[in-house]
Scaffold this motif. Structure first.
Motif, mmCIF file in Angstrom:
data_model
loop_
_atom_site.group_PDB
_atom_site.id
_atom_site.type_symbol
_atom_site.label_atom_id
_atom_site.label_comp_id
_atom_site.label_asym_id
_atom_site.label_seq_id
_atom_site.Cartn_x
_atom_site.Cartn_y
_atom_site.Cartn_z
ATOM 1 N N LEU A 14 84.468 28.210 7.638
ATOM 2 C CA LEU A 14 84.899 29.056 6.521
ATOM 3 C C LEU A 14 83.705 29.705 5.832
ATOM 4 N N MET A 15 82.667 28.936 5.615
ATOM 5 C CA MET A 15 81.485 29.470 4.938
ATOM 6 C C MET A 15 80.773 30.506 5.797
ATOM 7 N N LYS A 16 80.671 30.266 7.095
ATOM 8 C CA LYS A 16 79.988 31.216 7.980
ATOM 9 C C LYS A 16 80.704 32.560 8.025
ATOM 10 N N GLY A 17 82.010 32.551 7.855
ATOM 11 C CA GLY A 17 82.775 33.786 7.923
ATOM 12 C C GLY A 17 82.960 34.482 6.584
ATOM 13 N N ALA A 18 82.489 33.873 5.515
ATOM 14 C CA ALA A 18 82.742 34.410 4.170
ATOM 15 C C ALA A 18 81.771 35.528 3.802
ATOM 16 N N GLU A 19 82.290 36.515 3.117
ATOM 17 C CA GLU A 19 81.455 37.552 2.506
ATOM 18 C C GLU A 19 81.343 37.311 1.016
ATOM 19 N N ILE A 20 82.379 36.673 0.444
ATOM 20 C CA ILE A 20 82.418 36.311 -0.968
ATOM 21 C C ILE A 20 82.894 34.871 -1.056
ATOM 22 N N VAL A 21 82.207 34.071 -1.880
ATOM 23 C CA VAL A 21 82.603 32.680 -2.110
ATOM 24 C C VAL A 21 82.753 32.484 -3.616
ATOM 25 N N ALA A 22 83.844 31.864 -4.031
ATOM 26 C CA ALA A 22 84.082 31.582 -5.446
ATOM 27 C C ALA A 22 84.540 30.143 -5.590
ATOM 28 N N ILE A 39 75.258 37.135 0.767
ATOM 29 C CA ILE A 39 76.671 37.255 0.405
ATOM 30 C C ILE A 39 76.783 37.232 -1.121
ATOM 31 N N ILE A 40 77.994 37.302 -1.621
ATOM 32 C CA ILE A 40 78.266 37.268 -3.060
ATOM 33 C C ILE A 40 78.919 35.931 -3.399
ATOM 34 N N GLU A 41 78.505 35.369 -4.532
ATOM 35 C CA GLU A 41 79.014 34.060 -4.947
ATOM 36 C C GLU A 41 79.394 34.109 -6.427
ATOM 37 N N TYR A 42 80.567 33.541 -6.746
ATOM 38 C CA TYR A 42 81.017 33.410 -8.130
ATOM 39 C C TYR A 42 81.158 31.929 -8.448
ATOM 40 N N ASN A 43 80.480 31.487 -9.511
ATOM 41 C CA ASN A 43 80.544 30.096 -9.952
ATOM 42 C C ASN A 43 81.229 30.028 -11.315
ATOM 43 N N ILE A 56 68.455 27.399 -6.832
ATOM 44 C CA ILE A 56 67.471 27.299 -5.750
ATOM 45 C C ILE A 56 68.097 27.710 -4.415
ATOM 46 N N ILE A 57 69.299 27.199 -4.148
ATOM 47 C CA ILE A 57 70.007 27.546 -2.907
ATOM 48 C C ILE A 57 70.275 29.047 -2.857
ATOM 49 N N ASP A 58 70.745 29.606 -3.965
ATOM 50 C CA ASP A 58 71.052 31.036 -4.019
ATOM 51 C C ASP A 58 69.805 31.873 -3.752
ATOM 52 N N LYS A 59 68.699 31.475 -4.321
ATOM 53 C CA LYS A 59 67.437 32.203 -4.108
ATOM 54 C C LYS A 59 67.009 32.102 -2.640
ATOM 55 N N MET A 60 67.122 30.894 -2.082
ATOM 56 C CA MET A 60 66.724 30.661 -0.701
ATOM 57 C C MET A 60 67.553 31.499 0.281
ATOM 58 N N LYS A 61 68.837 31.664 -0.005
ATOM 59 C CA LYS A 61 69.746 32.390 0.887
ATOM 60 C C LYS A 61 69.910 33.862 0.502
ATOM 61 N N ASN A 62 69.171 34.296 -0.540
ATOM 62 C CA ASN A 62 69.257 35.661 -1.037
ATOM 63 C C ASN A 62 70.703 36.027 -1.386
ATOM 64 N N ILE A 63 71.338 35.143 -2.121
ATOM 65 C CA ILE A 63 72.745 35.308 -2.501
ATOM 66 C C ILE A 63 72.829 35.993 -3.861
ATOM 67 N N GLN A 64 73.723 36.958 -3.958
ATOM 68 C CA GLN A 64 73.988 37.621 -5.226
ATOM 69 C C GLN A 64 74.995 36.745 -5.975
ATOM 70 N N SER A 65 74.506 35.992 -6.961
ATOM 71 C CA SER A 65 75.373 35.011 -7.612
ATOM 72 C C SER A 65 75.704 35.418 -9.043
#
Length: 76
Positions: A14-22, A39-43, A56-65
């Motif tokens: 599921l995570m590998k196929g996601a473009e947006i995770v919330a 990818i884009i992430e909403y917390n 830290i994880i978001d920075k490492m993966k270059n995630i727009q959070s």
């Protein structure tokens, strides 16, 4: 989806196929490690504290959070 109730293989898929995770901020959102980069992430924040490990994880993966405050403090 409740990742804690799924097989690890399902969560990874599921995570590998996601473009947006919330989801609700916390250790469960660390599954974003299995997602692609950029990818884009909403917390949803349940407290007034941002999870440092998630940043830290978001920075490492270059995630727009984005962090959305979803808590109430009756006494400031």
């Amino acid at each position: 989806v409740y990742p804690e109730l799924e097989k690890l293989e399902t969560v990874i898929s599921l995570m590998k196929g996601a473009e947006i995770v919330a989801g609700v901020a916390g250790s469960n959102m660390h599954n974003i490690l299995f997602a692609r980069d950029n990818i884009i992430e909403y917390n949803l924040l349940r407290t007034n504290r941002v999870n440092l490990e998630q940043l830290i994880i978001d920075k490492m993966k270059n995630i727009q959070s984005y962090f959305i405050e979803d808590f109430y403090e009756p006494i400031p």
